[in-house]
Design an enzyme around this catalytic site. Structure first.
Site, PDB file in Angstrom:
ATOM      1  N   HIS A 115       0.898  -1.370   0.030  1.00  0.00           N
ATOM      2  CA  HIS A 115      -0.013  -0.062   0.098  1.00  0.00           C
ATOM      3  C   HIS A 115       0.885   1.159  -0.012  1.00  0.00           C
ATOM      4  O   HIS A 115       0.249   2.240  -0.463  1.00  0.00           O
ATOM      5  CB  HIS A 115      -0.985   0.180   1.307  1.00  0.00           C
ATOM      6  CG  HIS A 115      -0.223   0.047   2.535  1.00  0.00           C
ATOM      7  ND1 HIS A 115       0.262  -1.048   3.096  1.00  0.00           N
ATOM      8  CD2 HIS A 115       0.027   1.182   3.260  1.00  0.00           C
ATOM      9  CE1 HIS A 115       0.633  -0.716   4.387  1.00  0.00           C
ATOM     10  NE2 HIS A 115       0.514   0.669   4.695  1.00  0.00           N
ATOM     11  N   HIS A 179       4.508   7.726  13.779  1.00  0.00           N
ATOM     12  CA  HIS A 179       3.564   7.073  13.984  1.00  0.00           C
ATOM     13  C   HIS A 179       4.056   5.457  14.502  1.00  0.00           C
ATOM     14  O   HIS A 179       5.145   4.965  14.124  1.00  0.00           O
ATOM     15  CB  HIS A 179       2.440   6.538  12.923  1.00  0.00           C
ATOM     16  CG  HIS A 179       3.052   5.992  11.548  1.00  0.00           C
ATOM     17  ND1 HIS A 179       4.134   6.547  10.847  1.00  0.00           N
ATOM     18  CD2 HIS A 179       2.845   4.835  10.759  1.00  0.00           C
ATOM     19  CE1 HIS A 179       4.714   5.771   9.981  1.00  0.00           C
ATOM     20  NE2 HIS A 179       3.707   4.695   9.609  1.00  0.00           N
TER      21      HIS A 179
HETATM   22  O1  LIG Z   1       1.249  -3.061   6.681  1.00  0.00           O
HETATM   23  C1  LIG Z   1       0.836  -2.845   7.953  1.00  0.00           C
HETATM   24  O2  LIG Z   1       0.603  -3.754   8.784  1.00  0.00           O
HETATM   25  C2  LIG Z   1       0.960  -1.551   8.549  1.00  0.00           C
HETATM   26  C3  LIG Z   1       0.039  -0.497   7.900  1.00  0.00           C
HETATM   27  C4  LIG Z   1      -0.371   0.825   8.660  1.00  0.00           C
HETATM   28  C5  LIG Z   1      -1.223   1.082   9.592  1.00  0.00           C
HETATM   29  C6  LIG Z   1      -1.298   2.120  10.024  1.00  0.00           C
HETATM   30  C7  LIG Z   1      -0.836   3.434   9.635  1.00  0.00           C
HETATM   31  C8  LIG Z   1       0.240   3.109   8.415  1.00  0.00           C
HETATM   32  O3  LIG Z   1       0.925   4.146   8.086  1.00  0.00           O
HETATM   33  C9  LIG Z   1       0.542   1.881   7.964  1.00  0.00           C
HETATM   34  O4  LIG Z   1       1.426   1.630   6.955  1.00  0.00           O
HETATM   35 FE   LIG Z   2       3.804   2.737   6.409  1.00  0.00          FE
END
Ligand SMILES: O=C(O)CCc1cccc(O)c1O
Ligand SMILES: [Fe+2]
Length: 315
Positions: A115, A179
């Protein structure tokens, strides 16, 4: 020679949760501004600097950096799954130039992205293959991590390569800022998960579903103050944004990974921003043209969007 930049945080929760209309409209407006900037610039090629969350890169062979000659996205969290249109010859020439310039990197002819690449491509262009894209993986999740200076040098070498050429290049950085999402680590994961972090076997349907619901639940806890993960760090995020948007990139060389990690495991994703800004910087002075920031616990993200183009100082 014509370079431009757009950096943005990513979060799967942006896609898979529903938030207050005020929050969604605020974030959408920032992403729309970035999209308008990208459309107006009309790049011939897009370089996406992005980390990975154990979807495409694993401990069986974990490079610090990797340039894709061909790439697909895995569609984690329902993000776009498909094939990028990678200009292979240009990607090869870029990798060759970076190596000649003194920064070692790996290449992949079958790169897998998640993603963190799919989300900015969808937000900026509506599809994975709307433009030629050279993906550049920057490890930010799998310790050990090298110094930030090396990421800066990688970006600078890529910027120097494109600075000698004629393509209109949009530099995209994806991730951050502060984060602490629930991403496993090799040290702390239960045995079956640790084995997967090494082998790269696909998640089972049940594991993928648990990850999905776990991330949603963590966002809710962070928003209501009951999370035990690290809080967002707006002051730190703002300092980082001021440094990158003002061109003070070498100051970041003094930031240690231990200190960055205090702002969450995901804070290491600022590397993607540093690479993108350093690439732009290699072509001369630049000016930020748009800056959005909001700490968004609901998305588990110190969420920022910036755009920049050559200008300022000597121009
Ligand atoms: O791929 C994962 O398990 C983490 C995904 C993910 C969750 C919250 C904020 C983020 O920026 C993020 O990348
Ligand atoms: Fe990320």
């Amino acid at each position: 020679m014509p370079l431009a930049l757009c950096c943005m945080s990513h979060s799967p929760l942006l896609d898979i949760t529903e938030q207050s209309p005020e929050l969604e409209a605020d974030v959408r407006a920032a992403l729309s501004a970035a999209r308008a900037f990208a459309e107006d610039f009309a790049p011939d090629v897009v370089v996406v600097f992005a980390p990975d969350h154990f979807n495409g890169f694993f401990y069986r062979l974990m490079p610090p950096f990797c340039v894709g000659m061909a790439a697909t996205t895995v569609g984690d969290y329902g993000s776009l799954a498909g094939t990028l249109h990678v200009p292979t010859g240009l990607a090869q020439a870029c990798a060759q130039a970076v190596l000649a310039d003194g920064v070692d990197l790996s290449i992949s002819h079958r790169m897998k992205l998640d993603h963190s690449s799919a989300q900015p491509l969808r937000e900026l262009f509506g599809a994975l293959d709307a433009r030629p894209v050279i993906p550049v993986f920057i490890n930010a999740a799998a310790a050990p991590l090298g110094p930030l200076a090396r990421t800066r040098q990688l970006g600078a070498a890529i910027g120097r390569f494109f600075g000698r050429r004629d393509e209109r290049v949009l530099l995209v950085g994806s991730g951050g800022l502060s984060h602490d999402p629930p991403v496993p680590t090799l040290d702390s994961a239960p045995a079956a998960m640790a084995e997967r972090l090494v082998s790269g076997r696909p998640l089972t349907i049940e594991e993928a579903a648990r990850k999905h619901t776990g991330a949603i639940a963590e966002g809710l806890r962070l928003a209501d103050g009951s999370s035990e993960r690290r809080p967002l760090s707006p002051a730190w995020d703002t300092e980082f944004l001021s440094l990158v948007t003002s061109g003070a990139l070498t100051e970041l060389d003094g930031w240690s990974n231990d200190e960055i990690g205090q702002h969450g495991s995901g804070a290491h994703e600022i590397r993607a921003w540093i690479a993108a800004y350093s690439a732009l910087d290699a072509a001369g002075p630049y000016e930020a043209t748009y800056r959005y920031y909001r700490p968004i616990p609901e998305y588990i993200a110190g969420f920022a969007v910036t755009t920049a183009r050559p200008g300022g100082a000597d121009n």
